[in-house]
Write a protein that holds these residues in place. Structure first.
Motif, mmCIF file in Angstrom:
data_model
loop_
_atom_site.group_PDB
_atom_site.id
_atom_site.type_symbol
_atom_site.label_atom_id
_atom_site.label_comp_id
_atom_site.label_asym_id
_atom_site.label_seq_id
_atom_site.Cartn_x
_atom_site.Cartn_y
_atom_site.Cartn_z
ATOM 1 N N THR A 58 0.815 -1.230 0.000
ATOM 2 C CA THR A 58 0.000 0.000 0.000
ATOM 3 C C THR A 58 0.841 1.269 0.000
ATOM 4 N N VAL A 59 2.118 1.158 0.345
ATOM 5 C CA VAL A 59 2.989 2.337 0.362
ATOM 6 C C VAL A 59 2.985 3.050 -0.992
ATOM 7 N N TYR A 60 2.832 2.274 -2.073
ATOM 8 C CA TYR A 60 2.839 2.845 -3.426
ATOM 9 C C TYR A 60 1.669 3.811 -3.605
ATOM 10 N N PHE A 61 0.468 3.338 -3.278
ATOM 11 C CA PHE A 61 -0.717 4.187 -3.487
ATOM 12 C C PHE A 61 -0.863 5.234 -2.389
ATOM 13 N N TYR A 62 -0.325 4.941 -1.205
ATOM 14 C CA TYR A 62 -0.368 5.924 -0.118
ATOM 15 C C TYR A 62 0.304 7.228 -0.558
ATOM 16 N N LYS A 63 1.479 7.079 -1.207
ATOM 17 C CA LYS A 63 2.208 8.261 -1.699
ATOM 18 C C LYS A 63 1.390 9.018 -2.737
ATOM 19 N N ARG A 64 0.702 8.269 -3.570
ATOM 20 C CA ARG A 64 -0.041 8.882 -4.684
ATOM 21 C C ARG A 64 -1.381 9.459 -4.238
ATOM 22 N N TRP A 65 -1.720 9.253 -2.954
ATOM 23 C CA TRP A 65 -2.931 9.862 -2.400
ATOM 24 C C TRP A 65 -2.613 11.098 -1.572
ATOM 25 N N GLU A 66 -1.333 11.472 -1.565
ATOM 26 C CA GLU A 66 -0.951 12.720 -0.911
ATOM 27 C C GLU A 66 -1.554 13.869 -1.723
ATOM 28 N N PRO A 67 -1.834 15.008 -1.077
ATOM 29 C CA PRO A 67 -2.525 16.107 -1.793
ATOM 30 C C PRO A 67 -1.845 16.531 -3.090
ATOM 31 N N PRO A 98 -5.001 14.749 -7.243
ATOM 32 C CA PRO A 98 -5.800 15.224 -8.402
ATOM 33 C C PRO A 98 -5.295 14.645 -9.725
ATOM 34 N N TRP A 99 -3.951 14.542 -9.876
ATOM 35 C CA TRP A 99 -3.369 14.005 -11.106
ATOM 36 C C TRP A 99 -3.690 12.518 -11.246
ATOM 37 N N PHE A 100 -3.712 11.835 -10.106
ATOM 38 C CA PHE A 100 -4.005 10.404 -10.059
ATOM 39 C C PHE A 100 -5.378 10.129 -10.684
ATOM 40 N N GLY A 123 8.494 8.406 -6.542
ATOM 41 C CA GLY A 123 9.672 7.619 -6.161
ATOM 42 C C GLY A 123 10.980 8.344 -6.406
ATOM 43 N N THR A 124 10.895 9.557 -6.975
ATOM 44 C CA THR A 124 12.132 10.311 -7.260
ATOM 45 C C THR A 124 12.131 11.636 -6.506
ATOM 46 N N VAL A 125 11.248 12.550 -6.878
ATOM 47 C CA VAL A 125 11.250 13.879 -6.238
ATOM 48 C C VAL A 125 10.323 13.932 -5.017
ATOM 49 N N GLU A 126 9.447 12.943 -4.869
ATOM 50 C CA GLU A 126 8.521 12.832 -3.742
ATOM 51 C C GLU A 126 7.733 14.121 -3.536
ATOM 52 N N ALA A 127 7.829 14.727 -2.344
ATOM 53 C CA ALA A 127 6.991 15.898 -2.049
ATOM 54 C C ALA A 127 7.431 17.146 -2.806
#
Length: 411
Positions: free
Chosen positions: A295-304, A308-310, A359-363
């Motif tokens: 779930t770590v993969y999608f957790y990151k992609r659910w950050e604000p 929206p891009w997701f 996975g590269t620039v993160e936040a």
């Protein structure tokens, strides 16, 4: 059906002239890209450098995927003995012909990313696999037999090298067929294509595991290879559609009509739904099983900054082609097909963006001159190389055994 298109109606020796505004725009695009990349790489801000590397990986991978999809298209038409596509086969062949250049570019990007630690630092940092180090990471150490620099680079060279060799061999045989006629070249192409498809099918998932999934080394998904393959295939078909329509609008390919466009439209429509099926399968299974390392993969992609891009990615890559191409007439209209193909190419750029950036620039995600400039640069480079390739040989494979079938294709 009463339509008799005889060979003498068409000029099969016509060649595409790559000149004028198209050539100038592609060179301008390359210049913009070079400026954006250089500005990013010489920046004193480390985040800007990382962003530049992430964008180079995104566009380098996208460029290589589209060219590989061209080779895959050519091989697939051979093995399935499809007649409909014979009249426009020169376009995917031109894409396949550029694959070695794309592969070398991507190889340089990943090698530099590894050596500078701007990419793949999740598994390529100091002490991760050393049990005595404070940075020891049990999960990464467990994967170190696969995730190590020599193995990674050897696999990249083997995979992209083999795709490139097959792509060039198939192109060479097609041009040989133009000169000699007969079925020798066709039969050899058939055998080569069959071997290529098996190699391609087995290695593309591993290639995407390496190039993209290993950016986040803790995470794994068995669906990821097919998800990437679906994205590659839809992008490849969309690129073929864009080039076919633009070349046709320039007054060439008079033998390609709405029936051929309709078939390309069905492929775009069908595989956009297949992409969504694999995307949803990966998402739903990970959400439902709720295993932390997945779930770590999608957790990151659910950050604000990414959420929206997701969701926008799903609207562009699934909802749009579903609604716009479901109608038979839409798939036969040049304007509509061109619009959807360009929309999908932008949509899959966004899809790769969502795969790579967390996975590269993160936040520190950004969207500015580096992203837009790098994308414009690679589009310019792709256009310049593919169109130059396309202009080298006649646009019709005049001795192709199924050319006649392609001329009379009607659905």
């Amino acid at each position: 059906m009463g339509t008799h298109n005889h060979h003498h109606d068409y000029n099969f020796s016509e060649k595409f002239q790559f000149a004028g505004i198209a050539k100038i725009l592609s060179l301008l695009g390359i210049a913009v890209g070079v400026i954006a990349i250089v500005m990013g790489l010489i920046s004193s801000d480390h985040i800007m450098v990382e962003r530049t590397y992430a964008n180079l990986l995104l566009m380098g991978y996208y460029f290589t995927c589209v060219c590989a999809a061209g080779a895959f298209f050519v091989a697939l038409q051979m093995v399935t003995q499809s007649g409909w596509s014979a009249g426009l086969i020169r376009i995917p062949q031109a894409m396949a012909g550029v694959l070695p250049i794309a592969a070398i570019l991507l190889l340089v990007i990943v090698a530099l990313g590894l050596t500078t630690h701007n990419l793949y630092h999740h598994w390529n940092a100091e002490g991760l696999t050393d049990p005595n180090s404070p940075h020891y990471d049990k999960l990464v150490a467990g994967k170190s037999a696969f995730l190590n620099v020599p193995g990674f680079l050897i696999r990249q060279i083997l995979f992209m090298g083999s795709y490139s060799i097959f792509a060039l061999a198939l192109n060479k045989l097609s041009h040989k067929e133009d000169l000699e006629g007969g079925l020798n070249s066709y039969k050899r192409s058939f055998k080569l294509s069959a071997i290529f498809l098996v190699i391609f099918g087995f290695t593309t998932p591993i290639w995407s595991f390496d190039t993209i999934m290993s950016l986040e080394a803790h995470w794994f998904s068995t669906m990821f290879g097919w998800y990437n393959f679906a994205a590659m295939w839809v992008s490849g078909i969309s690129t073929i559609v864009v080039i076919t329509i633009l070349v046709k609008k320039a007054g060439y390919l008079s033998w390609v009509n709405e029936n051929h466009l309709h078939d390309l439209g069905k492929l775009m429509f069908g595989f956009s739904i297949f992409w969504t099926y694999v995307w949803f399968a990966q998402f739903m299974l990970i959400w439902y099983s709720n295993i932390p390392e997945e779930t770590v993969y999608f957790y990151k992609r659910w950050e604000p900054e990414f959420k929206p891009w997701f969701w926008l990615s799903i609207i562009i890559n699934f909802v749009a082609p579903l609604l716009l191409l479901v109608d038979r007439d839409a798939k036969r209209k040049q304007g509509m097909m061109l619009f959807v193909a360009i929309l999908l190419l932008c949509g899959h750029w966004l899809d790769y963006y969502i795969m790579i950036m967390p996975g590269t620039v993160e936040a520190h995600r950004g969207f500015g001159f580096i992203e837009i400039g790098t994308a414009i640069g690679f589009v310019g480079l792709f256009t310049f190389l593919v169109m130059s390739k396309l202009s080298k040989h006649p646009l019709a494979p005049k001795n192709h055994p199924f050319l006649d079938e392609s001329l009379h294709h009607q659905i």
